[in-house]
Scaffold this active site. Structure first.
Site, PDB file in Angstrom:
ATOM      1  N   ASN A  78       0.822  -1.202   0.000  1.00  0.00           N
ATOM      2  CA  ASN A  78       0.000   0.000   0.000  1.00  0.00           C
ATOM      3  C   ASN A  78       0.867   1.268   0.000  1.00  0.00           C
ATOM      4  OD1 ASN A  78      -2.334   1.834   0.367  1.00  0.00           O
ATOM      5  ND2 ASN A  78      -3.418  -0.093   0.631  1.00  0.00           N
ATOM      6  N   ARG A  79       0.315   2.387   0.415  1.00  0.00           N
ATOM      7  CA  ARG A  79       0.959   3.669   0.110  1.00  0.00           C
ATOM      8  C   ARG A  79       1.802   4.239   1.255  1.00  0.00           C
ATOM      9  NH1 ARG A  79      -3.663   3.071  -2.571  1.00  0.00           N
ATOM     10  NH2 ARG A  79      -3.669   3.612  -4.769  1.00  0.00           N
ATOM     11  N   HIS A 104       3.047   0.093  -2.994  1.00  0.00           N
ATOM     12  CA  HIS A 104       3.485  -1.310  -3.026  1.00  0.00           C
ATOM     13  C   HIS A 104       5.009  -1.472  -3.146  1.00  0.00           C
ATOM     14  CE1 HIS A 104      -0.639  -2.312  -2.893  1.00  0.00           C
ATOM     15  NE2 HIS A 104      -0.914  -2.417  -4.163  1.00  0.00           N
ATOM     16  N   HIS A 178      -1.438 -10.108  -3.085  1.00  0.00           N
ATOM     17  CA  HIS A 178      -2.326  -9.282  -3.921  1.00  0.00           C
ATOM     18  C   HIS A 178      -3.132 -10.118  -4.915  1.00  0.00           C
ATOM     19  CE1 HIS A 178      -3.704  -5.728  -6.016  1.00  0.00           C
ATOM     20  NE2 HIS A 178      -2.982  -4.940  -5.247  1.00  0.00           N
ATOM     21  N   TYR A 180      -6.217 -11.598  -6.871  1.00  0.00           N
ATOM     22  CA  TYR A 180      -7.582 -11.171  -7.204  1.00  0.00           C
ATOM     23  C   TYR A 180      -8.455 -12.420  -7.188  1.00  0.00           C
ATOM     24  CZ  TYR A 180      -5.994  -6.606  -8.898  1.00  0.00           C
ATOM     25  OH  TYR A 180      -5.471  -5.340  -8.996  1.00  0.00           O
ATOM     26  N   ASP A 250     -11.665   0.636  -1.694  1.00  0.00           N
ATOM     27  CA  ASP A 250     -10.202   0.544  -1.795  1.00  0.00           C
ATOM     28  C   ASP A 250      -9.673   1.084  -0.471  1.00  0.00           C
ATOM     29  OD1 ASP A 250      -7.592   0.320  -2.568  1.00  0.00           O
ATOM     30  OD2 ASP A 250      -7.728   1.670  -4.295  1.00  0.00           O
ATOM     31  N   GLN A 284      -7.075  -4.597   3.569  1.00  0.00           N
ATOM     32  CA  GLN A 284      -7.467  -3.722   2.470  1.00  0.00           C
ATOM     33  C   GLN A 284      -8.458  -4.478   1.594  1.00  0.00           C
ATOM     34  OE1 GLN A 284      -6.076  -0.591   2.088  1.00  0.00           O
ATOM     35  NE2 GLN A 284      -6.772   0.015   0.054  1.00  0.00           N
ATOM     36  N   GLU A 312      -6.303  -7.793   1.073  1.00  0.00           N
ATOM     37  CA  GLU A 312      -4.885  -7.666   1.371  1.00  0.00           C
ATOM     38  C   GLU A 312      -4.705  -7.480   2.876  1.00  0.00           C
ATOM     39  OE1 GLU A 312      -3.488  -4.504  -1.421  1.00  0.00           O
ATOM     40  OE2 GLU A 312      -5.407  -4.913  -2.336  1.00  0.00           O
TER      41      GLU A 312
END
Ligand code: BGC
Length: 347
Positions: A78-79, A104, A178, A180, A250, A284, A312
């Site tokens: 993440n950020r 990431h 990560h 999906y 998100d 997340q 996540e």
């Protein structure tokens, strides 16, 4: 059973594709490029098997395609706001690959490196360990970090992910996976009908750059309340500031029941169920809001807008700049071990 094939060569290193078959005859595939999960083939309630995660037929497509499909994300999932943070008064700068922020772990984070592959012969269930040594100042982060993730595919259709990491200098680490998921089968429609239950009493709202504001906001009375089951689609289109900023879900949810089932996802069409169990403080939920149909995976399958969701597990985004969030600092001599499980069943 584990079989290993050469998947490709990246920067002179061999990349492997491991196929793990459990006693139930179900198959997952992993690759050492980014320590990724590339295939999860499980039955629906009628016994029909399908792959429910995103990936590509070849190594070249995996490398050139979406950066994060199924990968381990690090050093910092993440950020990180403004691509900077400080430890003991020393400022570190990390690459800005998402507007003004680091996403990431930076453009060449752990999703894009070749991990060492070891088949865990002593394990009862099929098991593969991927290890990587991340050099000091890789993507700007201080300290050499030794990291590994062991994937075990149990006979009860659980993917157990055991992460371990240590560093030779004080640094920050936040790892996640990560993958999906589309429980209909990857490429078979969107995930708006997937019903989610998440034991999260609060979440961390974001600013327009998707950085947590620092607030821990109760989910009560918001479209973020999944304490009772709700489909993704039910409230995603609501006129809500936070949903607007994320272009959907998100957001990091704050978990209150570590090591138990944090999230349950149920697909009413196939009856498939995914449960996520984790010892991590955050989750997340990302509903594939940036998928735009440009990625073609297995057999040319187009991964369109909101056709996959990610869960996540990990620490909260931007924790290095939020002293009130659970700390992601790791000190020399310390080894952090964390576990997250994806468990599949049918209802
Ligand atoms: C983030 C999204 C981002 C996506 C990229 C997710 O973990 O929350 O904002 O677009 O990763 O794959």
């Amino acid at each position: 059973m584990v079989t290993t094939d050469l998947f490709g060569i990246h920067e002179g290193k061999e990349v492997f594709l491991c196929t793990l078959t459990n006693k139930a005859g179900n198959v997952i595939k992993l690759t050492s490029y980014g320590a990724r999960i590339t295939w999860i083939e499980i039955p629906d309630k009628y016994g029909t098997k399908d792959n429910i995660t995103f990936g590509y037929d070849t190594f070249e497509e995996t490398r050139e395609g979406d950066k994060y499909f199924g990968s381990v994300v690090g050093r910092y999932a993440n950020r990180i706001a403004g691509g900077k943070f400080s430890i003991d008064g020393i400022e570190y700068n990390t690459p800005k690959n998402n507007g003004p922020n680091t996403l990431h772990g930076g453009p060449e984070g752990w999703h894009s490196v070749v991990w060492e592959t070891e088949i865990m012969e002593s394990s009862k269930a099929p098991s593969v360990k991927f290890s990587y040594v991340s050099p000091d100042r890789e993507m700007g982060f201080p300290g050499t970090v030794k990291v590994s993730v062991t994937y075990t595919w149990t006979d009860d259709n659980e993917i157990i992910m055991d992460y371990s990491y240590s560093a030779d200098k004080k640094t920050v680490v936040n790892v996640t996976n990560h993958a999906y998921f589309n429980l209909h089968g990857a490429g078979k429609g969107d995930i708006l009908d997937h019903e989610v239950t998440m034991k999260a009493p609060s979440f961390t709202p974001v600013d327009p750059e998707m950085i947590p504001t620092g607030e821990i906001r109760p989910v009560s009375g918001t479209p973020f309340d999944f304490r009772t089951p709700h489909t993704i689609g039910e409230r995603i289109g609501m006129n809500d500031e936070q949903l607007g900023l994320g272009k959907g879900y998100d957001h990091n949810f704050v978990l209150d029941n570590r090591e138990e089932v944090a999230v349950t996802v149920f697909d009413p069409v196939t009856g498939r169920v995914l449960e996520v169990i984790t010892d991590q403080p955050g989750m997340q939920l990302y509903t594939g809001n940036f998928l735009d149909g440009s990625q073609k995976g297995y057999g040319g399958t187009v991964y369109k807008f909101r056709t996959g969701l990610c869960l996540e597990s990990g620490h909260y985004p931007d924790s290095p700049n939020n002293p009130d969030f659970p700390s992601t600092i790791i000190k020399p001599g310390e080894t952090v071990r964390t576990r997250t499980i994806y468990k599949f069943s049918v209802r």
